[in-house]
Write a protein that holds these residues in place. Structure first.
Motif, mmCIF file in Angstrom:
data_model
loop_
_atom_site.group_PDB
_atom_site.id
_atom_site.type_symbol
_atom_site.label_atom_id
_atom_site.label_comp_id
_atom_site.label_asym_id
_atom_site.label_seq_id
_atom_site.Cartn_x
_atom_site.Cartn_y
_atom_site.Cartn_z
ATOM 1 N N SER A 24 0.814 -1.210 0.000
ATOM 2 C CA SER A 24 0.000 0.000 0.000
ATOM 3 C C SER A 24 0.850 1.265 0.000
ATOM 4 C CB SER A 24 -0.923 0.007 1.227
ATOM 5 O OG SER A 24 -0.167 0.008 2.428
ATOM 6 N N ASP A 25 2.182 1.101 0.048
ATOM 7 C CA ASP A 25 3.068 2.255 0.165
ATOM 8 C C ASP A 25 4.483 1.819 -0.201
ATOM 9 O OD1 ASP A 25 3.967 4.782 0.728
ATOM 10 O OD2 ASP A 25 3.581 4.706 2.885
ATOM 11 N N SER A 77 -3.557 -0.841 5.776
ATOM 12 C CA SER A 77 -4.537 0.240 5.742
ATOM 13 C C SER A 77 -5.559 -0.001 4.630
ATOM 14 C CB SER A 77 -3.831 1.573 5.492
ATOM 15 O OG SER A 77 -4.742 2.564 5.075
ATOM 16 N N PRO A 78 -6.839 -0.111 4.965
ATOM 17 C CA PRO A 78 -7.843 -0.326 3.917
ATOM 18 C C PRO A 78 -7.847 0.793 2.878
ATOM 19 C CG PRO A 78 -8.785 -0.783 6.074
ATOM 20 C CD PRO A 78 -7.443 -0.168 6.317
ATOM 21 N N GLU A 79 -7.693 2.044 3.331
ATOM 22 C CA GLU A 79 -7.769 3.175 2.419
ATOM 23 C C GLU A 79 -6.560 3.199 1.468
ATOM 24 O OE1 GLU A 79 -10.141 3.688 5.945
ATOM 25 O OE2 GLU A 79 -7.954 3.457 5.758
ATOM 26 N N LYS A 80 -5.364 3.075 2.006
ATOM 27 C CA LYS A 80 -4.161 3.137 1.181
ATOM 28 C C LYS A 80 -4.057 1.923 0.262
ATOM 29 C CE LYS A 80 -0.357 4.449 3.280
ATOM 30 N NZ LYS A 80 0.701 4.516 4.325
ATOM 31 N N THR A 81 -4.454 0.756 0.778
ATOM 32 C CA THR A 81 -4.412 -0.461 -0.041
ATOM 33 C C THR A 81 -5.377 -0.355 -1.211
ATOM 34 O OG1 THR A 81 -3.833 -1.753 1.926
ATOM 35 C CG2 THR A 81 -4.641 -2.971 0.011
ATOM 36 N N ALA A 82 -6.589 0.120 -0.923
ATOM 37 C CA ALA A 82 -7.591 0.274 -1.984
ATOM 38 C C ALA A 82 -7.151 1.297 -3.016
ATOM 39 C CB ALA A 82 -8.930 0.675 -1.374
ATOM 40 N N ALA A 83 -6.468 2.359 -2.577
ATOM 41 C CA ALA A 83 -6.025 3.398 -3.513
ATOM 42 C C ALA A 83 -5.017 2.847 -4.514
ATOM 43 C CB ALA A 83 -5.426 4.568 -2.739
ATOM 44 N N THR A 122 -6.818 0.325 -6.856
ATOM 45 C CA THR A 122 -7.661 1.021 -7.836
ATOM 46 C C THR A 122 -6.813 1.626 -8.950
ATOM 47 O OG1 THR A 122 -9.334 1.514 -6.166
ATOM 48 C CG2 THR A 122 -9.334 2.883 -8.161
ATOM 49 N N SER A 164 -7.186 -6.537 -4.192
ATOM 50 C CA SER A 164 -6.506 -6.177 -2.955
ATOM 51 C C SER A 164 -7.112 -6.907 -1.767
ATOM 52 C CB SER A 164 -6.583 -4.664 -2.716
ATOM 53 O OG SER A 164 -7.909 -4.253 -2.455
ATOM 54 N N THR A 206 -6.753 -6.726 2.734
ATOM 55 C CA THR A 206 -6.176 -6.049 3.889
ATOM 56 C C THR A 206 -5.908 -7.070 4.987
ATOM 57 O OG1 THR A 206 -8.367 -5.505 4.749
ATOM 58 C CG2 THR A 206 -7.260 -3.842 3.401
#
Length: 273
Positions: A12-13, A36-42, A45, A51, A53
């Motif tokens: 995710s980073d 991180s759900p948000e960073k992984t999804a970003a 996508t 993805s 988590t």
């Protein structure tokens, strides 16, 4: 090599995300795994990738991740155990293990073990993100894996990166004949968030003295991508440790097969229900 399935943890980073982008560009089906759900999804996508988590501070998350991967992917060609980090004051996870040890070693050990049959069937490569910190900061004690007697953030991190190498060597010994190749690598001093939760001297060194030497994540991911896209036994040797696409210097004693076997056995006992 197009059409391969490549699972990258810590994607995710930083290095993991950079490697995911490059491998996807080369035609692989990349599976993005992050905490991180948000960073992984970003990231997923952006790549049009699947993805998952998982928090490696919870071994049940690792078990669920393995089950989900096995259910969805009939082949896993590359598993990049990249998740990890430098922690702060000593802390135990919900599983009762020192957090640095669990996140950097025990969780990827468990994930690899749970996926081992699928990896063997696929003739997979398993890659561990280690570090030169294994030479600079470790004081490894097989009888103090949980750092109960001696703990400093950088010491625990150095020991964990040494454990990544021991695991890589023992994985080769136990599974290479079944089809799995393994390698560990040092990415260089890379600008990532791996030490965001720590105030240790190692983190301060990264931010100050070595600031001018810090590599972008894309450079740090280069050896991971190289290991994932070249041929073990031809371009590199299974069980080895690499930096800048070349065999790298190991700390004295890391090539002890008895130590690698002991770590494997103790780790297995810790994650077996």
């Amino acid at each position: 090599m197009a059409g391969r399935t490549v699972v990258i943890t810590g994607a995710s980073d930083g290095i993991g995300a950079a490697a995911a982008r490059e491998l996807q560009r080369r035609g692989d089906e990349v599976v993005v795994v992050g905490r991180s759900p948000e960073k992984t999804a970003a990231v997923a996508t952006e790549l049009g990738a699947a993805s998952f988590t998982a928090d490696f501070a919870r071994l049940d998350d690792v078990r669920t991740l393995a089950a989900d991967l096995l259910a969805r992917y009939p082949r896993i060609d590359v598993l990049a155990n990249n998740a990890g980090g430098l922690m702060g004051p000593r802390e135990e996870t919900v599983d009762g293990h020192e957090k640095t040890f669990q996140v950097n070693h025990l969780a990827p050990f468990l994930l690899t073990l749970l996926l081992s049959d699928r990896l063997a069937e696929s003739g997979a490569t398993v890659i561990a993100t280690s570090s030169v910190a294994h030479r600079l900061y470790s004081d490894f004690d097989i009888d103090d894996l949980e750092s109960r007697r001696h703990y400093r953030p950088e010491l625990a991190y150095g020991n964990a990166k040494l454990e990544n190498i021991l695991f890589t060597r023992e994985l080769h010994k136990r599974f290479h004949d079944r089809g799995i190749s393994s390698a560990a690598f040092h990415p260089g001093v890379v600008a990532t968030s791996f030490s965001a939760g720590s105030r240790s001297g190692l983190r301060l060194m990264y931010r100050s003295v070595l600031n001018r030497l810090i590599l972008p994540a894309e450079k740090g991911a280069d050896t991971l991508v190289w290991l994932a896209t070249t041929t073990p036994g031809v371009d590199w040797q299974s069980g080895g440790y690499y930096a800048k696409r070349k065999p790298a210097r190991l700390k004295k004693g890391v090539d002890d097969p008895a130590l690698a076997a002991a770590l494997w056995d103790r780790s297995s006992a810790m994650v077996t229900r």
